[in-house]
Scaffold this motif. Sequence first.
Motif, PDB file in Angstrom:
ATOM      1  N   MET A   1     -19.338  19.258 -13.886  1.00  0.00           N
ATOM      2  CA  MET A   1     -19.198  18.755 -12.503  1.00  0.00           C
ATOM      3  C   MET A   1     -18.202  18.107 -12.289  1.00  0.00           C
ATOM      4  O   MET A   1     -16.874  17.675 -11.737  1.00  0.00           O
ATOM      5  N   GLU A   2     -18.526  16.688 -13.203  1.00  0.00           N
ATOM      6  CA  GLU A   2     -17.174  15.184 -13.182  1.00  0.00           C
ATOM      7  C   GLU A   2     -15.820  16.137 -13.875  1.00  0.00           C
ATOM      8  O   GLU A   2     -15.035  15.894 -12.905  1.00  0.00           O
ATOM      9  N   ASN A   3     -15.512  17.185 -14.359  1.00  0.00           N
ATOM     10  CA  ASN A   3     -14.444  17.659 -15.140  1.00  0.00           C
ATOM     11  C   ASN A   3     -13.889  17.839 -13.913  1.00  0.00           C
ATOM     12  O   ASN A   3     -12.196  18.072 -13.629  1.00  0.00           O
ATOM     13  N   LYS A   4     -14.390  18.857 -13.157  1.00  0.00           N
ATOM     14  CA  LYS A   4     -14.516  19.636 -11.633  1.00  0.00           C
ATOM     15  C   LYS A   4     -13.911  18.983 -10.742  1.00  0.00           C
ATOM     16  O   LYS A   4     -12.757  19.156 -10.086  1.00  0.00           O
ATOM     17  N   GLU A   5     -14.558  17.436 -10.929  1.00  0.00           N
ATOM     18  CA  GLU A   5     -13.877  16.641  -9.899  1.00  0.00           C
ATOM     19  C   GLU A   5     -11.983  15.904 -10.342  1.00  0.00           C
ATOM     20  O   GLU A   5     -11.553  15.761  -9.481  1.00  0.00           O
ATOM     21  N   LYS A   6     -12.451  15.975 -11.397  1.00  0.00           N
ATOM     22  CA  LYS A   6     -11.416  15.039 -12.498  1.00  0.00           C
ATOM     23  C   LYS A   6      -9.786  15.675 -12.102  1.00  0.00           C
ATOM     24  O   LYS A   6      -8.944  16.218 -11.416  1.00  0.00           O
ATOM     25  N   ASP A   7      -9.602  17.351 -11.982  1.00  0.00           N
ATOM     26  CA  ASP A   7      -8.950  18.387 -12.149  1.00  0.00           C
ATOM     27  C   ASP A   7      -8.380  18.056 -10.028  1.00  0.00           C
ATOM     28  O   ASP A   7      -7.781  18.187  -9.693  1.00  0.00           O
ATOM     29  N   PHE A   8      -9.394  18.503  -9.915  1.00  0.00           N
ATOM     30  CA  PHE A   8      -9.060  18.101  -8.219  1.00  0.00           C
ATOM     31  C   PHE A   8      -8.252  17.459  -7.257  1.00  0.00           C
ATOM     32  O   PHE A   8      -7.179  17.447  -6.848  1.00  0.00           O
ATOM     33  N   GLU A   9      -9.411  15.997  -8.267  1.00  0.00           N
ATOM     34  CA  GLU A   9      -8.503  14.543  -7.793  1.00  0.00           C
ATOM     35  C   GLU A   9      -6.481  14.705  -8.086  1.00  0.00           C
ATOM     36  O   GLU A   9      -5.627  14.322  -8.026  1.00  0.00           O
ATOM     37  N   GLN A  10      -6.545  15.200  -9.730  1.00  0.00           N
ATOM     38  CA  GLN A  10      -4.816  15.796  -9.835  1.00  0.00           C
ATOM     39  C   GLN A  10      -4.306  16.558  -9.472  1.00  0.00           C
ATOM     40  O   GLN A  10      -3.015  15.940  -9.248  1.00  0.00           O
ATOM     41  N   LEU A  11      -5.047  17.300  -8.739  1.00  0.00           N
ATOM     42  CA  LEU A  11      -3.963  18.898  -7.795  1.00  0.00           C
ATOM     43  C   LEU A  11      -4.087  18.047  -6.455  1.00  0.00           C
ATOM     44  O   LEU A  11      -2.999  18.433  -6.212  1.00  0.00           O
ATOM     45  N   TRP A  12      -4.724  17.274  -6.450  1.00  0.00           N
ATOM     46  CA  TRP A  12      -4.168  16.583  -5.077  1.00  0.00           C
ATOM     47  C   TRP A  12      -3.777  15.634  -4.846  1.00  0.00           C
ATOM     48  O   TRP A  12      -3.107  15.481  -3.828  1.00  0.00           O
ATOM     49  N   LEU A  13      -3.415  15.038  -5.713  1.00  0.00           N
ATOM     50  CA  LEU A  13      -2.612  13.360  -6.048  1.00  0.00           C
ATOM     51  C   LEU A  13      -0.522  14.288  -6.491  1.00  0.00           C
ATOM     52  O   LEU A  13      -0.591  14.558  -6.008  1.00  0.00           O
ATOM     53  N   GLU A  14      -1.109  15.742  -7.402  1.00  0.00           N
ATOM     54  CA  GLU A  14       0.102  16.270  -7.430  1.00  0.00           C
ATOM     55  C   GLU A  14       0.465  17.229  -6.194  1.00  0.00           C
ATOM     56  O   GLU A  14       1.667  17.811  -5.714  1.00  0.00           O
ATOM     57  N   ASN A  15       0.017  17.567  -4.854  1.00  0.00           N
ATOM     58  CA  ASN A  15      -0.082  18.515  -3.823  1.00  0.00           C
ATOM     59  C   ASN A  15      -0.377  17.604  -2.844  1.00  0.00           C
ATOM     60  O   ASN A  15      -0.186  18.644  -1.918  1.00  0.00           O
ATOM     61  N   LYS A  16      -0.263  16.887  -2.161  1.00  0.00           N
ATOM     62  CA  LYS A  16      -1.012  16.162  -0.766  1.00  0.00           C
ATOM     63  C   LYS A  16      -0.335  15.890  -0.565  1.00  0.00           C
ATOM     64  O   LYS A  16      -0.397  16.861   0.914  1.00  0.00           O
ATOM     65  N   LYS A  17       1.587  15.879  -0.149  1.00  0.00           N
ATOM     66  CA  LYS A  17       1.977  16.262   0.218  1.00  0.00           C
ATOM     67  C   LYS A  17       2.186  17.128   0.911  1.00  0.00           C
ATOM     68  O   LYS A  17       2.668  17.410   1.683  1.00  0.00           O
ATOM     69  N   ARG A  18       2.309  18.321   0.137  1.00  0.00           N
ATOM     70  CA  ARG A  18       2.500  19.179   1.106  1.00  0.00           C
ATOM     71  C   ARG A  18       1.686  20.069   1.712  1.00  0.00           C
ATOM     72  O   ARG A  18       1.515  20.829   2.718  1.00  0.00           O
ATOM     73  N   LEU A  19       0.463  19.873   1.294  1.00  0.00           N
ATOM     74  CA  LEU A  19      -1.059  20.448   1.746  1.00  0.00           C
ATOM     75  C   LEU A  19      -1.227  19.625   2.775  1.00  0.00           C
ATOM     76  O   LEU A  19      -1.800  20.064   4.367  1.00  0.00           O
ATOM     77  N   LEU A  20      -0.828  18.482   3.669  1.00  0.00           N
ATOM     78  CA  LEU A  20      -0.817  17.704   4.486  1.00  0.00           C
ATOM     79  C   LEU A  20      -0.137  18.432   5.472  1.00  0.00           C
ATOM     80  O   LEU A  20       0.217  18.672   6.267  1.00  0.00           O
ATOM     81  N   ASN A  21       1.150  18.384   4.932  1.00  0.00           N
ATOM     82  CA  ASN A  21       2.277  18.541   5.781  1.00  0.00           C
ATOM     83  C   ASN A  21       2.388  20.386   6.493  1.00  0.00           C
ATOM     84  O   ASN A  21       2.811  20.528   7.196  1.00  0.00           O
ATOM     85  N   LYS A  22       1.104  21.109   5.686  1.00  0.00           N
ATOM     86  CA  LYS A  22       0.108  22.371   6.484  1.00  0.00           C
ATOM     87  C   LYS A  22      -0.166  22.198   7.441  1.00  0.00           C
ATOM     88  O   LYS A  22      -0.360  23.775   8.091  1.00  0.00           O
TER      89      LYS A  22
END
Length: 116
Positions: A1-22
Amino acid sequence: MENKEKDFEQLWLENKKRLLNKDKEYRDAVATYGMSSGADWLLFGIPVATGIVCVEMLPISSEVLRWVVSVAITIVVFALCVWVKSLSNPHRAIADIEKDVKKRCHEQFLKTGKLE
């Protein structure tokens, strides 16, 4: 589960601007911080005018000290003007909207393994 959280945080940092602008609410809230009316220009012109008046009118004999005090007063007046502008904003705080978008993306990531 912890690995999935790390994966999410990494994806969030990479895609944050794009996702917020949606998100429409986020775009609308960000747009209200722009200079869109005469009142906005007036609110941000007041500190400049205050600084100029202070430089000329302060009863301080030292030129450098007069400039330093004028800059300090200008910064305080600018902060007050930004505060007044934020009071007139009809939207929720951008940080709150961002938390909601991140929460929705996190829930979707846990279900599907993807951000979209």
